[in-house]
Design a protein around this motif. Sequence first.
Motif, mmCIF file in Angstrom:
data_model
loop_
_atom_site.group_PDB
_atom_site.id
_atom_site.type_symbol
_atom_site.label_atom_id
_atom_site.label_comp_id
_atom_site.label_asym_id
_atom_site.label_seq_id
_atom_site.Cartn_x
_atom_site.Cartn_y
_atom_site.Cartn_z
ATOM 1 N N LEU A 103 35.129 44.728 46.899
ATOM 2 C CA LEU A 103 35.994 43.852 47.697
ATOM 3 C C LEU A 103 36.420 42.621 46.901
ATOM 4 C CD1 LEU A 103 34.203 44.172 51.114
ATOM 5 C CD2 LEU A 103 36.591 44.727 50.670
ATOM 6 N N GLU A 104 35.504 42.088 46.109
ATOM 7 C CA GLU A 104 35.868 40.939 45.277
ATOM 8 C C GLU A 104 36.975 41.309 44.301
ATOM 9 O OE1 GLU A 104 32.334 39.465 43.370
ATOM 10 O OE2 GLU A 104 31.542 38.803 45.296
ATOM 11 N N ALA A 105 36.851 42.501 43.717
ATOM 12 C CA ALA A 105 37.872 42.952 42.773
ATOM 13 C C ALA A 105 39.216 43.090 43.482
ATOM 14 C CB ALA A 105 37.458 44.280 42.159
ATOM 15 N N GLU A 106 39.190 43.689 44.673
ATOM 16 C CA GLU A 106 40.445 43.892 45.400
ATOM 17 C C GLU A 106 41.080 42.562 45.780
ATOM 18 O OE1 GLU A 106 40.547 47.059 48.382
ATOM 19 O OE2 GLU A 106 38.758 47.890 47.449
ATOM 20 N N CYS A 107 40.238 41.608 46.154
ATOM 21 C CA CYS A 107 40.739 40.273 46.507
ATOM 22 C C CYS A 107 41.373 39.601 45.292
ATOM 23 C CB CYS A 107 39.593 39.392 46.984
ATOM 24 S SG CYS A 107 39.492 39.317 48.741
ATOM 25 N N ALA A 108 40.681 39.671 44.173
ATOM 26 C CA ALA A 108 41.195 39.033 42.961
ATOM 27 C C ALA A 108 42.529 39.645 42.577
ATOM 28 C CB ALA A 108 40.189 39.206 41.822
ATOM 29 N N PHE A 109 42.637 40.956 42.728
ATOM 30 C CA PHE A 109 43.872 41.658 42.380
ATOM 31 C C PHE A 109 44.996 41.272 43.334
ATOM 32 C CE2 PHE A 109 46.364 45.752 42.443
ATOM 33 C CZ PHE A 109 46.864 45.608 41.159
ATOM 34 N N GLY A 110 44.646 41.270 44.623
ATOM 35 C CA GLY A 110 45.666 41.009 45.625
ATOM 36 C C GLY A 110 46.140 39.566 45.613
ATOM 37 N N SER A 111 45.204 38.625 45.533
ATOM 38 C CA SER A 111 45.613 37.226 45.619
ATOM 39 C C SER A 111 46.279 36.786 44.323
ATOM 40 C CB SER A 111 44.414 36.337 45.929
ATOM 41 O OG SER A 111 43.465 36.480 44.892
ATOM 42 N N ASP A 112 45.922 37.437 43.205
ATOM 43 C CA ASP A 112 46.622 37.240 41.937
ATOM 44 C C ASP A 112 46.744 35.784 41.536
ATOM 45 O OD1 ASP A 112 47.757 38.494 39.749
ATOM 46 O OD2 ASP A 112 49.782 38.029 40.425
ATOM 47 N N ARG A 113 45.638 35.050 41.638
ATOM 48 C CA ARG A 113 45.665 33.654 41.173
ATOM 49 C C ARG A 113 45.656 33.653 39.655
ATOM 50 N NH1 ARG A 113 41.956 32.818 45.158
ATOM 51 N NH2 ARG A 113 43.041 32.415 47.084
ATOM 52 N N PRO A 114 46.246 32.608 39.063
ATOM 53 C CA PRO A 114 46.274 32.557 37.605
ATOM 54 C C PRO A 114 44.850 32.631 37.060
ATOM 55 C CG PRO A 114 47.377 30.635 38.578
ATOM 56 C CD PRO A 114 46.922 31.479 39.700
ATOM 57 N N GLY A 115 44.682 33.397 36.013
ATOM 58 C CA GLY A 115 43.364 33.482 35.398
ATOM 59 C C GLY A 115 42.469 34.554 35.985
ATOM 60 N N GLN A 116 42.847 35.036 37.196
ATOM 61 C CA GLN A 116 41.981 36.034 37.825
ATOM 62 C C GLN A 116 42.309 37.454 37.396
ATOM 63 O OE1 GLN A 116 41.740 35.780 42.035
ATOM 64 N NE2 GLN A 116 39.962 34.448 41.962
ATOM 65 N N ARG A 117 43.552 37.639 36.943
ATOM 66 C CA ARG A 117 44.002 38.969 36.550
ATOM 67 C C ARG A 117 43.025 39.680 35.621
ATOM 68 N NH1 ARG A 117 49.404 40.728 36.672
ATOM 69 N NH2 ARG A 117 49.489 41.740 38.674
ATOM 70 N N ALA A 118 42.613 38.921 34.582
ATOM 71 C CA ALA A 118 41.737 39.522 33.580
ATOM 72 C C ALA A 118 40.406 39.916 34.204
ATOM 73 C CB ALA A 118 41.516 38.543 32.441
ATOM 74 N N ALA A 119 40.011 39.150 35.223
ATOM 75 C CA ALA A 119 38.706 39.413 35.829
ATOM 76 C C ALA A 119 38.720 40.682 36.672
ATOM 77 C CB ALA A 119 38.303 38.225 36.685
#
Length: 940
Positions: A502-518
Amino acid sequence: MTPVRCPVLVGRRREVATGDDALASAQSGRGSAITIAGEAGVGKTRLTAELSTAAQRRGMSVIIGRATPEYSEVAYRPWSEALSAGTRRLAWPEDAALAPYRRVLGLLVPQWRDSTWSTPAEAPVVLGEAVLRILAHLAAANGLLVVLDDMHWADGPTLQTLDYVFDHIAEVRVVVCVAVRDEGRGMRLLAASRRSGSAQLRLGRLTAKQVEEMVGNCDLTGLAGLSVGTISEVSAGLPLVVEDLLSLGRSGGSPQRFADIVRSRLASLSAEQRGAVRMAAALGEHLSWPVVAEAACMDDATAAEALRRAVDVDLLSVQAGEVRFRHALTAEVVANDVLPIERTEMTRSLADACMAVMAPSLDRDVLASNLFVSAGAVSRAVHLLSDAATRAEALGAVGEAAAVCGRAYQLDAEFGLAGALQLGVRLVGLRLQAGDFAEARTLATGLLGRAEGVDGSATLSLLLMLARASVAQAEWTLAEQHLGAARVLPHGDQARAELALLEAECAFGSDRPGQRAAVEHLAAKAVELAKLAALPRMECDAYRFAGRAARLRDLGTAAEALERALLLAEEARLPIERLHVLDELGTVEMLRDARCDRLERAYREALRMGAFGASTSAGLNLSSAYAMTGRHRRCAELAVEIQPTAARLGLRPLEAACELMRGIAAAFDRDREAAEAHLARAEQLAPDDADLRAGAWAIGHGVGALVDDDRPRARRAFARARSLAPQRHARILDASIGPTMLLDAVEGKTTPAAIRSMAIADVAGARWSSLWLGAALAVSLARVDETEPAAEELRAALDAGDRYPLFGALVRRLVAEAAIDCRFADPVELLRDAESAFVDLGLSRPAETARGMLRSLGEAAPRQRGADSPLPDDLRRAGVTAREAEVLDMLADRHTNREIAARLFVSPKTVEKHVAALATKLGAANRIVLAEIARALHRP
Ligand SMILES: Nc1ncnc2c1ncn2[C@@H]1O[C@H](COP(=O)(O)OP(=O)(O)OP(=O)(O)O)[C@@H](O)[C@H]1O
Ligand SMILES: [Mg+2]
């Protein structure tokens, strides 16, 4: 005492005429709906019977379904009954138009479910469409009458489906006749049917004259002391009571109120028989006599005798093998006379009898649990329903499982039992699975307040499910809040894996700068944790997500992850999941390898499994694969096939995608007017879909303009596509970059460094980018005199574009211009290959442009047998192209590949390809057989 049934229908002439008109009009192609409304006993069912007879006289088919109060919680019961009876002798009808709807129809007709079935996630409108289609199928040429009786007891989902059917009924040869009492849900139905413009037949009571006519038409022998006037007065014009008075009067009784008639009949039975009838009334209007017998402890013979007597005195009736009360009112009177204390005992015996006598089924469990509730054994009912939910879930019937679990939860909460929280958590999970995200969230939020600080594991489950539902609804901030709260609670392996995903999906969906790589890192972590916890389904989900995330960066990595997901879906037997993965993997492979086979398989299998969502998605991806690989006619055909349904169902994004594919196909076919119309319509339908709009401008308008050799227009289109292309959440790569760079390079407006930096930012492994950006790099290198590396880059680029005949030809034509100035490649060879590809694609204008360029280079460029001179029919039917036909001609004269190549100004490798294609298309084993075929064609 023999029952009296009036042999003729009295009055109702206008209603019958309306019905008959509707039947006639349905037979001539225009269906309609009829609603019959009125109080109990006024003659609604009788009127439907009259219409059924009329329909049968016309050679129409008739199917009948009814709603019942006992089952108003079982979804779709009236449809199930109507369709099961209507198709009893039919296995699943193998009709291509129905295939994608098989899964949703499995909701209504369980025998149509195959071993891969699970509750479909399609929208309710899809079910409406499915019902409409199966009705149209049953209607065939002669038409169909569907009677849905007693619909005031119908369940909500049935009514929703009916709404859709009402809205589209005119398009099929079907009359749907719905009978309702004007009370409860009946009112909602009446409103809906009024909105849809269906005929409303309100049945009022009969006039005194009509009662007289009824009496006159009945057999009056033995009627003593009962005047028509009395009957008219006592019955107050209600036909049911008229008949009952007559049958009573014939047996010498005196006129009483309806309830008294029923009571006196009951009194004429033996005590044991009376007990059975009373027991039956506690069971409901539609009843199972074996259950009654079991509950009343009767042996078979006694039970049969009791039934015979009850029918004789007109309390019960047997229709088509089914025992019912003479009328709902009859059952009501009997039931009302049962004392509460007696009722408790009776319902308890009946519940036990249901469990002992009836075959296990959801219906049985619902019925028995209602009886247990009346008997005060609520926790028994809750257990029963909870077990039923487990069984339904195991069978993949998530919707049914959610319905019974919901009932259990409601009972548990209402009676203050201890299990409400556990049941609630389960219910949230089932609703999530069934795709009811909003409902799942409301329930979970309510439960959370009760669980917090009391039950840690329930709290954790609820938070995770809330996060899951928020992710599904793209509510990233909310999802993150729930995840934050979940993270600090103690959790085990399973929850840890779920959290990571879920954390991965959130990071992908919200697409905040810097999170993409994570994102990819988080996805990999989720995979590992799921593996550790031995959760194949979650591992599959995690791999699938990893594939989706990698797709925007590197197709190779994406394909690898999706292949693992596919394997897991196969091993864990998740057929629908497997279909979706196959579709995603097929799309990645289309972009990386120009392969269509996996998408073709996904499409075919989705159709066969009757999965509407999966089949339309794979179908559209396949259609775009066809467009890329030079088969734009097939691309358009597929889009045309999918579109009408998408439009009827109001599925805008799907319809927009169909328009997009048709626009692209038309642009590639140089039909500019059609292309523009389709592309504009696509944008109109999906004004907020940046991916789609960018694709329309880059590939539809931009590449289309390149085919027309209109470079200023192409540039404008690419620029527009670039400005539309989403920075976030892109689903597809930005197709405007490559062609723009190539145009810049040809016009000397860019540098190798600029192109290289673009290539790095682009999706690795995408053939499209390798072709365009590679060619651009080659040209720009040649412009700074790096001839050797330029030649190498070009070869690699053209190899990558090998399976994109149209794009390869466009690139060759553009590159040829640069090659004339700086000789890093042979412009003549480039132009000849381009010209030959244009001819094969039936594009005579760009072919002519290429020939013009060849001539200006002092080369011979004879007009080929292109789109202008017709092919022999046999060859055209086999799909042989104009160019291949030329090769075939030369094979007849036993030329070698090298000789043919020289004559056609192409490379021997190209001729080799044409010969192989000819052998496949004409089913010839070798060139000798091909030569024979060619000679046979020329024999007069
Ligand atoms: N117009 C009529 N002429 C002759 N007989 C009639 C007429 N209307 C109804 N009847 C008779 O009256 C009885 C009750 O009618 P019916 O069962 O159709 O009522 P209903 O409206 O369907 O009631 P419910 O709402 O309880 O289902 C039937 O036996 C039927 O044959
Ligand atoms: Mg009725």
